[in-house]
Design a protein around this motif. Structure first.
Motif, mmCIF file in Angstrom:
data_model
loop_
_atom_site.group_PDB
_atom_site.id
_atom_site.type_symbol
_atom_site.label_atom_id
_atom_site.label_comp_id
_atom_site.label_asym_id
_atom_site.label_seq_id
_atom_site.Cartn_x
_atom_site.Cartn_y
_atom_site.Cartn_z
ATOM 1 N N LEU A 1 122.849 81.074 2.199
ATOM 2 C CA LEU A 1 122.215 79.787 2.453
ATOM 3 C C LEU A 1 122.946 78.676 1.711
ATOM 4 O O LEU A 1 123.480 78.897 0.623
ATOM 5 N N ASP B 1 120.847 73.200 4.850
ATOM 6 C CA ASP B 1 120.853 73.951 6.104
ATOM 7 C C ASP B 1 119.421 74.027 6.615
ATOM 8 O O ASP B 1 118.464 73.963 5.840
ATOM 9 N N VAL C 1 116.717 76.530 8.291
ATOM 10 C CA VAL C 1 116.495 77.967 8.413
ATOM 11 C C VAL C 1 115.087 78.203 8.944
ATOM 12 O O VAL C 1 114.178 77.411 8.678
ATOM 13 N N VAL D 1 116.859 73.986 3.599
ATOM 14 C CA VAL D 1 117.124 74.704 2.343
ATOM 15 C C VAL D 1 117.270 73.712 1.194
ATOM 16 O O VAL D 1 118.076 72.784 1.255
ATOM 17 N N THR E 1 120.184 80.463 10.531
ATOM 18 C CA THR E 1 120.386 79.189 9.845
ATOM 19 C C THR E 1 121.308 78.305 10.670
ATOM 20 O O THR E 1 122.117 78.783 11.469
#
Length: 148
Positions: A9, A13, A15, A29, A45
């Motif tokens: 991650l 991002d 997700v 994130v 993601t």
């Protein structure tokens, strides 16, 4: 558990969780989880294209009831706790994307409102403590006068 592949991650991002997606588990994130790993089958993601979408604006979208509903209605499966949301179904959720300047104003406005709510809640808590302390003092004074 053993997985063939893990996905790292990165801050900002997008997700989401494919299983139980009807609960709308999606997020941008945070830096706290930068460098954490997930299984790509369960947690797809997406890198956010910052030329079209601010991560902060996407974070707000993921908390909107309409976005949750869009995720929920695209889930498939016959057993509630195992219903899933495919990547193509997730990608089919339409997003209204105003210009970046407007996105920035919206993010800033919501942050200012959140800060004002936090401050008001802090003031309310302080007022409750003051009220409780005043009641204790008044009660103690009343008790002392009755004992005389």
């Amino acid at each position: 558990m053993k997985f063939d592949k893990l996905l790292e991650l990165h801050s900002d991002d997008l997700v989401y969780r494919t299983i139980t997606a009807f609960e709308a588990p999606s997020a941008v994130v945070s830096s706290e989880f930068d460098g954490a790993f997930v299984t790509p089958q369960t947690f797809p993601t997406y890198a956010i294209n910052r030329e079209q979408l601010l991560p902060g604006y996407m974070a707000l979208l993921t908390t909107a009831p309409e976005f949750h509903e869009a995720m929920s209605t695209r889930c498939v499966g016959s057993v509630l706790r195992r219903k899933t949301l495919s990547q193509s179904a997730f990608e089919s959720i339409p997003l209204a994307l105003p210009p970046l300047d407007e996105q920035r104003r919206i993010v800033d406005l919501i942050a200012a409102v959140d800060n004002a709510v936090d401050a008001a809640e802090g003031e309310a808590a302080a007022a409750r403590e003051l009220s409780d302390a005043a009641r204790r003092v008044l009660f103690e004074n009343a008790e002392g006068e009755r004992d005389r």
